[in-house]
Write an enzyme that holds these catalytic residues in place. Structure first.
Site, PDB file in Angstrom:
ATOM      1  N   GLY A  12       0.727  -1.325   0.090  1.00 38.82           N
ATOM      2  CA  GLY A  12       0.057  -0.197  -0.091  1.00 38.82           C
ATOM      3  C   GLY A  12       0.778   1.054   0.173  1.00 38.82           C
ATOM      4  O   GLY A  12       2.081   1.314   0.042  1.00 38.82           O
ATOM      5  N   GLY A  75       0.806   1.331  12.177  1.00 38.66           N
ATOM      6  CA  GLY A  75       0.366   2.785  11.505  1.00 38.66           C
ATOM      7  C   GLY A  75      -0.826   2.684  10.980  1.00 38.66           C
ATOM      8  O   GLY A  75      -1.188   3.712  10.306  1.00 38.66           O
ATOM      9  N   HIS A 131      -9.240  13.580   3.833  1.00 33.90           N
ATOM     10  CA  HIS A 131      -8.285  12.725   2.937  1.00 33.90           C
ATOM     11  C   HIS A 131      -8.576  12.204   1.507  1.00 33.90           C
ATOM     12  O   HIS A 131      -9.770  12.589   1.113  1.00 33.90           O
ATOM     13  CB  HIS A 131      -8.117  11.372   3.694  1.00 33.90           C
ATOM     14  N   LYS A 135      -9.246   6.499   1.117  1.00 33.37           N
ATOM     15  CA  LYS A 135      -9.278   6.014   2.498  1.00 33.37           C
ATOM     16  C   LYS A 135     -10.640   5.529   2.708  1.00 33.37           C
ATOM     17  O   LYS A 135     -11.420   6.173   2.836  1.00 33.37           O
ATOM     18  CB  LYS A 135      -8.915   7.303   3.207  1.00 33.37           C
TER      19      LYS A 135
END
Length: 248
Positions: A12, A75, A131, A135
């Site tokens: 990703g 993350g 975003h 997302k």
């Protein structure tokens, strides 16, 4: 000694940035690169697991790392305090470390920290975050963390004034703070915290314009920290020490 890293979600956008940092970081080596659909048995043999997968997969990655007695750096977005509380006992019982970083950008962390400093001085606080349209989760992990920091900073004053939050258009409340999420093309990441009081308002805004350049410095700090951590650690601010470290 080289730290062997298993990177989940390595294909990703964030995963690719993390992999490039690992490749150039002394003392770290990519042991395995997994997608969000990979068999987690591929984590075997790693000294550190780095998770940049999806919210649906991330909890399984953390549990798999803990079961192997390996530290994990997370993350992936979507980890609220409530969700972290579900895995905290597992991490503590195993004697390992789990480091959750909602945002690797130093500027973003500073923006959230400034909002927490200002929050006790204003009765109203709302967050607008944007975003890219790809997302999949909302609100963002950064916005969730910012709301939690605001609520913690206002522990002595009580929750922010958030009228009419029963209306859907007023956003989603996190720790009592309304968050409004935008998902649109042409943007990397943006966050505004708008604090208001009698006769004035303060807006704290952060924009990410290049994720590779913005996130890499924070990733470089987080990798060695996560390798040696014990217990549950939340936020890049716990690593760079802004002088306003929260309790969790």
């Amino acid at each position: 000694m080289t730290t062997r890293v298993a990177l989940v979600g390595g294909t990703g956008k964030l995963g690719a940035i993390i992999r490039s940092v690992i490749d150039e970081q002394d003392g770290f080596d990519v042991h395995a690169v997994l997608t969000s659909r990979s068999d987690l048995g591929e984590l075997d043999g790693a000294d550190l697991v780095v998770d940049a997968s999806t919210p649906a997969v991330s909890v399984d990655v953390v549990r798999a790392a803990v079961e192997r007695g390996v530290n994990v750096l997370v993350g992936t977005s979507g980890w609220s305090q409530e969700r972290i509380a579900l895995v905290r006992p597992l991490v503590e019982a195993a004697g390992t470390g789990a480091v959750f970083i909602p945002n690797f950008s130093v500027g973003s962390v500073l923006g959230s920290a400034l909002a927490a400093i200002a929050a006790p001085f204003f009765g109203s606080a709302e967050i607008i975050e944007a975003h890219r349209h790809t997302k999949i989760d909302s609100p963002s992990g950064t916005a969730v963390r910012t709301a939690e920091l605001i609520a913690e900073a206002r522990a002595g004053q009580g929750p922010v004034d958030a009228p009419h939050v029963d209306q859907r258009a007023r956003g989603q409340q996190v720790a009592g703070v309304p968050i409004h999420s935008l998902r649109r093309p042409g943007v990397v990441a943006e966050q505004q915290v708008i604090l208001s009081g009698p006769g004035e308002s303060l807006t704290i805004r952060h924009d990410t314009v290049d994720s590779a350049e913005a996130y890499a410095p924070g990733i470089r700090l987080a990798l060695p920290y996560a390798r040696d951590a014990r217990g549950v650690i939340v936020g890049l601010e716990r690593i760079i020490d802004l002088g306003i470290v929260p309790s969790a």
